[in-house]
Each structure stands twice: as C-alpha cells, then as structure tokens.
Design an enzyme around this catalytic site. Structure first.
Site, PDB file in Angstrom:
ATOM      1  N   LYS A   1       8.432   8.422 -28.814  1.00 44.77           N
ATOM      2  CA  LYS A   1       7.433   8.007 -29.809  1.00 44.77           C
ATOM      3  C   LYS A   1       6.955   9.215 -30.602  1.00 44.77           C
ATOM      4  O   LYS A   1       6.947   9.209 -31.832  1.00 44.77           O
ATOM      5  CB  LYS A   1       6.254   7.345 -29.093  1.00 44.77           C
TER       6      LYS A   1
ATOM      7  N   GLY B   1      -9.953 -10.925 -38.560  1.00 49.20           N
ATOM      8  CA  GLY B   1     -10.804 -10.324 -37.529  1.00 49.20           C
ATOM      9  C   GLY B   1     -10.886  -8.812 -37.587  1.00 49.20           C
ATOM     10  O   GLY B   1     -11.955  -8.250 -37.756  1.00 49.20           O
TER      11      GLY B   1
ATOM     12  N   ASP C   1      -8.105 -16.615 -30.922  1.00 50.04           N
ATOM     13  CA  ASP C   1      -6.752 -16.295 -31.391  1.00 50.04           C
ATOM     14  C   ASP C   1      -5.700 -16.685 -30.367  1.00 50.04           C
ATOM     15  O   ASP C   1      -5.858 -16.404 -29.180  1.00 50.04           O
ATOM     16  CB  ASP C   1      -6.628 -14.774 -31.601  1.00 50.04           C
TER      17      ASP C   1
ATOM     18  N   HIS D   1      -6.130 -18.674 -34.743  1.00 55.83           N
ATOM     19  CA  HIS D   1      -5.189 -17.940 -35.575  1.00 55.83           C
ATOM     20  C   HIS D   1      -3.877 -17.805 -34.836  1.00 55.83           C
ATOM     21  O   HIS D   1      -3.842 -17.483 -33.657  1.00 55.83           O
ATOM     22  CB  HIS D   1      -5.743 -16.552 -35.910  1.00 55.83           C
TER      23      HIS D   1
ATOM     24  N   HIS E   1       1.629  -6.918 -43.276  1.00 60.97           N
ATOM     25  CA  HIS E   1       2.637  -6.059 -42.661  1.00 60.97           C
ATOM     26  C   HIS E   1       3.188  -5.058 -43.649  1.00 60.97           C
ATOM     27  O   HIS E   1       3.974  -4.191 -43.299  1.00 60.97           O
ATOM     28  CB  HIS E   1       3.776  -6.907 -42.093  1.00 60.97           C
TER      29      HIS E   1
HETATM   30  N1  GLN Z   1      -8.193 -11.091 -34.424  1.00 60.13           N
HETATM   31  C1  GLN Z   1      -7.020 -10.277 -34.292  1.00 60.13           C
HETATM   32  C2  GLN Z   1      -7.000  -9.250 -35.411  1.00 60.13           C
HETATM   33  O1  GLN Z   1      -7.471  -9.545 -36.461  1.00 60.13           O
HETATM   34  C3  GLN Z   1      -5.763 -11.118 -34.367  1.00 60.13           C
HETATM   35  C4  GLN Z   1      -4.533 -10.291 -34.204  1.00 60.13           C
HETATM   36  C5  GLN Z   1      -3.246 -11.077 -34.057  1.00 60.13           C
HETATM   37  O2  GLN Z   1      -3.133 -12.181 -34.460  1.00 60.13           O
HETATM   38  N2  GLN Z   1      -2.246 -10.474 -33.491  1.00 60.13           N
HETATM   39  O3  GLN Z   1      -6.477  -8.164 -35.238  1.00 60.13           O
HETATM   40 ZN    ZN Z   2      -1.841 -12.595 -36.414  1.00 58.07          ZN
END
Ligand code: GLN
Ligand code: ZN
Length: 702
Positions: free
Chosen positions: A23, A386, A548, A590, A641
């Site tokens: 890494k 979030g 989530d 989510h 992303h």
């Molecule tokens: N609440 C988390 C964030 O906003 C959700 C992350 C995820 O879905 N992997 O980071």
């Molecule tokens: Zn997500």
C-alpha cells in the site's frame, strides 16, 4: 519431476504485505515520491517473504503468480493483452486501467463473487484481440526458482475471466493455450486455473468446452482446476469429461457428490476456510477429506480474504486468540491436516437457512406520510448520504489527540459541516460522520461481542484495505452510540438533521462472524442493538434516521435457489432494526447498488420511507411498475467515485428522467454515496449544482 500433486498447498495468499508495505509503495509511486524500481523492489521482497514463510511452515506446494500490484483479474487481462486501445498510450497503462488518468476514466470495478474484494472488470469488445503475454507468470516462476522454490503458477481461468463475454471463448482459449505452452516450455509441472464460476448457476457448458480444448493441447503442464466460494457439484460433471489432471474443491460448502467422477485423479480438498478467521475443527476437516476422497489438503479459496497473522495482535483477548487463525495459522493447519491425513467421521450438518423469521411492520406508508408532514420538506428535497470529506487532519486527530481535545475537534468539524450545508441550501442535513473511522468498525467498537484487530488488514481493492471486526460473542449495546453527535448537530440548525446508522446486514457482512450460530440469528442480535439506537435517537429529538445497508446485495447467495431465503431474513433483520420507529419518524435507507432485480424487490420489502440508491453511473434502471418506487426514492445524481463535477443541466436532465417513473412528491435529490473520499472543493461545487438543479425543477413541476 514428481508424479503426484504435493500433499499440502494453499490456493493463494495475501499480497498487500504484513505491514501494508505494498500500500505504501503504491501510494508513493502514484504520488511521484517513489520510482518504478522502488515499487517493483517492494513487490519482489513481498513475494520472496511469502514463499520463504510458506516453505518454513512446511507447506509442500507453493503457488506463484498470486501476487498482484493491483488486482489479479487486471493481471489476467494483461496476460491476454485485453488492454483497451485508449489506455495503450498512457505512461503506465496498467495503473491507467486501474485508476484512470486525467483524460481517461478507469475501468469499472465490482465485487468479486460474494466477497468484499473488488476487482477490475475487463473490458472486452468486438475489437479485443487476445494474445498471450505470459511475462508475469514466467517472471514469478523464475524469481521463485532463483530462491530455490519450485512453484505452481496460478492463472484466472478463461471462463471466469470472460463471464458475460463467452462468445469470445474460442479466441481467448488460443491465448490461454499459448500461455500454458510457454509455462510447459519453462518446465512447469502443474498450473492452477481458478474457476469460481463453477459454483454459480449455468457455468457448465462453457467449462466443458474450455477444458476439453485446453486438456487436448500437446505439450502442456498438468491442469488443476480450482472452484471455490461454494459447492461445485452441479458443474463438476462438465469438468470431469475433460481430461484435466486435478480439481480443487471448496469443502467448507459440503462434499460434492459428483467428485466421484474424479476418482483416480488429483483431488485437492479445501477444508481450511479462506473466508473466515476461525480455527478449523480437525476431526471435521479430516472427515471432509475422507468423504471427498481428497489426495491433497488446501484452503477453501485464496487466503487473500484474511489478515496475515495473529502474531501482530497482542491486544486480542487470550480466550479469543485460541479460537482464531489468520493466513499463517491457516497454513499451519493445512500442513498439520496433510500429515494426519483423512479419517472417516461424522460430517458437519449443512446449516439450513429457514425463512421462518417473522417480519415486523410499521403502520402503512400513507399513515406515516401524514405523521411526517410537519417535517415541512419542500418538493424534491436535497440531502446527502451521510459522510462529508474526511480530511487527513481529522484522521490524525483520531489517533493523536487526547479525548477532550478530540471531542472539541469533532464538534468544530460538525459546525463546519452544518454551516457548509446551510450555505449550500440543502434541505435535510447530516452531521458528516467525522467521528467514524469506518461505518462498520465504529459500531463494532461501541458494541459488546466484537473485537477489533490492530493490524488485521484485508485488501479491499488496489491499495485499499479494511480491518474487519471480529464478531465473536453475543451482541449487546451497552450505551447509546451516535446520539451525542446527532443531537449536537441538530442543536446547530433549524433544518432537520438525519441520524446515521449502519444496518445489521452490513455490520455482519463486513465482519468476521462467529461460526457457531446461524448468520441469521447473529444478524438479529445486531438488529436489536440498532433498534435500541433508533429509539434513543428519536428520544433525543432526531426526526429522520437513515439506516444504511450497502452490503445487502453482497451477501446475496451465488445460487439463485438460496437467494429468496437470504433476502427474507435480511429484510426481517432490517425491519427489526427500524420498525420500532414512531410513524412520525422518517426512516431512510441507502444502498450503493441498484442493479440486481432480486435486490430491487427487497428494497420494497425494507419498507423504508425513503431509499437512496446508486444511479449516476448505472442510469436509473427502474420501471414505473416497480414497487421499490412506491415510497420516497433518491436515485443518485452525482457520481462521488469520480472527481468530476456534474453540471446543473446534467443534474436537471437526470432528475427529469427520474420524474418519468417517480412522482414529484416522492423524488429525493442526493449524491450516489457518502462524500468522505472527496475534497471540500469538489463537494461544494457539485452540491451547489445539485441544489440549483433541484430549485430549477421545483418551479417547473409545482
Ligand atoms: N452513510 C455512509 C456514508 O455516507 C454510507 C456509506 C456507504 O454507503 N458505503 O459514508
Ligand atoms: Zn453508498
């Protein structure tokens, strides 16, 4: 040359380095601090250390070509020259495919079967010309030989490599044939071809064709075809008609009856799980080896999915350590089992997933909507998922500052996150999650029944690693976890602040879970803890709570026949966690993905008031008839992303598209996922456009 396959082996090994050396070298190279020679030297040292360690531990058969600078599927693409033209002129085409450049976005990445490892999806088009480029397996072979080790090169199998592009199988097999012949010419006796696709429905015909052709080659090494992540019973007859010399099977998912078709050939019994961190039961393992007629002992899959060694974990409770095995300890188990040999005995009972969990309900959606009306949300409310950017400074503060100063630092960060959102004009705010190192680990650290490791890193993708918590005992919540910061954030604004919890399925999916209880039962315990947290958030005045579940799809069984039972208990766990909420509390969920139809049906069953899903990259694949749209939906309009900032018109267009299937009264406006990996500059610019787009549309639909 020896006649027989070695009595003990592993299908693969971690490669990020016991102290994440790879890494650091990768990140040094990408930032320009390290040159290519230094990166390659780190790789060489890690490979040498791995072979030496496996040899010292007494393992008879050492694999090679299991190392990767980024991803083994990307390596497989390079080995057959499946490099899309647009990357060929990049200064470093390999990392350009993996990570993108300023001009060209990276190749797509997705999860590797039902694991939490992400691989680079090869891009195969009509113009892809396969060609053998065997440099890497040959170089690793020679490197090992120079150190005194004769190894078995490991290649990703052609059927698993192609997945949805099987019409190109014959072209690809030409390249594989050439690679196999090059390895044969270099004196290789055995090659391992990984075909996890053998445990998925429908892989059989291609497997039959591919291995008949490869086995018919003249001057080739002996072929060991490795299946893992499930029971290969269904596809084994198709493989057995090809005269391959050996098969490796994952016996942790039961003994395939069709293994008898391989009588007289090498049968490598994968009895030591490569997917969990628990010690194997020796009697059970020997009974499995006996029932399978195994001639060699191995791990169920590559050890890529577990941390290096327990030696780095002096902090774990002693009573727990004696139940654990990481990669090194698992190699020792394989060696010990090979010495003891198979012994008939009782086989473990197959855990049966019963769908008998009752599903709890809230009031009907219409009643909840009425009870939530006083939230006074505008049409097309804008919110985020979030997290806000996690700055290096916050991460440093977490490990360096004493508690009181750290708490003050977190409070200041929440002030900033709230101010930013107020200034941008968002409608439902978040506190930004600055206190969380990771959305699962944070909860694990605050719940009884979990242990967290110091150095138990597992590669997630490229240079990214996670440290999955170990869920080893009954789960309980000794005290509220998120209430303090949620309440603090709400005290700073008149807009509603959304409480933020990780769901029970995701907590379990991203942990190493005790093997002595059904997963469903363990998940329900976690759900109870989340349910208590929901109650406490409500009592503290939080009106909107998001739970989530990004990992809901990840745990989906690979076999279709097992999927319904899984979804039934996963949904039940989610509803157990959320159904204690009052009608007036708006529950959000989510999910990072939205592409699996079976998961879409489950989204409906979750019965959340609002669901946000990934849609910026995949497009909104929802149909008006879909029940998932029967409540609030927030299809992502900003792909977090990528550093790219979406323009106002682009967001308007996406929202108009969404409005064709979602009534305006139920459409939410939000990014695809959390913002924690982005910078503040990016987030500010992107969210400003998202808010502007929502405002523009509000006028026209009203
Ligand atoms: N609440 C988390 C964030 O906003 C959700 C992350 C995820 O879905 N992997 O980071
Ligand atoms: Zn997500």
């Amino acid at each position: 040359m020896t006649e027989r396959f070695p009595i003990s082996t592993v299908l693969g090994y971690p490669r990020i380095g016991p102290d994440r050396e790879l890494k650091r070298a990768l990140e040094g190279y990408w930032s320009g601090r390290l040159d290519r020679a230094a990166l390659d030297e780190t790789g060489r040292r890690l490979r040498a250390d791995t072979w030496r360690r496996l040899h010292e531990l007494g393992l008879a058969g050492l694999p090679s070509n299991t190392f990767s600078l980024y991803d083994h599927v990307l390596d497989a693409a390079v080995a057959v020259d499946a490099i899309p033209d647009r990357f060929r002129d990049a200064p470093d085409p390999y990392f350009a495919m993996a990570r993108g450049t300023d001009d060209v976005p990276a190749l797509r990445m997705t999860k590797w079967f039902d694991t939490n490892y992400h691989y680079i999806v090869p891009e195969i088009g009509p113009r892809t010309r396969f060609r053998a480029v065997a440099d890497k397996p040959l170089a690793e072979l020679r490197e090992a030989r120079a150190l005194g080790h004769e190894t078995r090169p490991v290649l990703l199998g052609p059927v698993t490599f192609l997945q949805d592009h099987l019409h190109r199988l014959d072209d690809l097999l030409d390249a594989y044939a050439e690679i196999l012949q090059a390895l044969h010419a270099a004196g290789v006796e055995w090659v391992q071809l990984d075909e996890p696709v053998l445990v998925v429905d429908g892989g059989a015909p291609a497997v039959r064709h591919a291995y008949r052709r490869l086995a018919a080659l003249e001057r080739r090494p002996k072929l060991l075809v490795a299946s893992y992540f499930g029971n290969a019973d269904e596809a084994l007859p198709a493989l057995a008609v090809a005269p391959v010399e050996g098969v490796a099977v994952d016996l942790t998912h039961g003994v395939p009856a069709n293994l008898k078709l391989f009588e007289g050939r090498t049968i490598v019994g994968g009895v030591v799980s490569g997917r969990n961190v628990w010690r194997s039961d020796q009697d059970t393992a020997r009974a499995l080896l006996a029932a399978a007629g195994a001639t060699s002992v191995s791990t169920s899959c590559s050890l890529l999915h577990v941390p290096y060694t327990l030696r780095g974990e002096p902090g774990l409770p002693a009573g727990l350590v004696s139940r654990l095995a990481f990669a090194e300890e698992k190699v020792a188990e394989v060696v010990a089992l090979a010495e003891l040999g198979p012994k008939p005995g009782p086989l473990p009972e197959r855990p049966r997933t019963t769908a008998g969990t009752s599903t709890e309900s809230r009031s009907p959606y219409a009643i909840r909507v009425a009870a939530q009306a006083d939230l006074n949300l505008p049409l097309l409310p804008v919110t985020t998922i979030g997290s806000f950017p996690q700055t290096a400074e916050i991460r440093r503060a977490r490990v360096q500052l004493p508690t009181a100063e750290y708490d003050a630092r977190i409070a200041a960060e929440i002030d900033r996150v709230v101010d930013e959102q107020e200034a941008l004009g968002l409608d439902v705010l978040v506190h930004g999650e600055p206190e969380r190192n990771d959305m699962v680990q944070y909860f694990a650290e605050h719940l009884d029944g979990f242990a967290v490791t110091r150095n138990g890193w597992v590669q997630s993708y490229g240079s990214r690693c996670t440290r999955p918590p170990i869920l080893h005992a009954d789960v309980a919540r000794p005290a509220p976890i998120t209430v303090r910061w949620a309440k603090y954030a709400q005290s700073r604004t008149a807009k509603p602040v959304k409480g933020m919890l990780t769901g029970p399925v995701t907590i379990v999916a991203w942990s190493f879970v005790r093997p002595d209880r059904p997963l469903r039962e363990v998940t329900m315990q976690v759900a109870d803890a989340v349910r208590e947290e929901v109650r406490d958030l409500e009592a503290a005045g939080i009106r909107i709570i998001q739970v989530d579940e990004p990992a809901l799809r990840e745990l989906l069984p690979l076999r279709r026949e097992e999927q319904a039972a899984y979804l039934a208990w996963a949904v039940a766990a989610y509803r157990r966690a959320t159904s204690g909420a009052a009608d007036a509390t708006q529950i959000h969920t989510h999910l990072c993905y939205s592409d699996a139809p079976s998961v879409l049906a489950a989204i409906d069953a979750l019965d959340a008031d609002v669901t946000s899903i990934e849609a910026a990259r995949s497009g909104l694949g929802l149909k008006p008839t879909n029940d998932a749209l029967a409540r609030g939906v927030g299809p992502g309009v900003y792909d977090i992303h990528s550093p790219r900032i979406p323009g106002v018109d682009e967001v308007v267009k996406r929202l108009r598209g969404a409005l064709e299937v979602i009534p305006a009264g139920r459409l939410w406006v939000n990014p695809d996922c959390g913002l924690k990996t982005r910078t503040y500059d990016e987030v500010r610019a992107a969210l400003a456009n998202v808010v502007a787009a929502a405002h523009k549309l509000r006028e026209s639909v009203q």
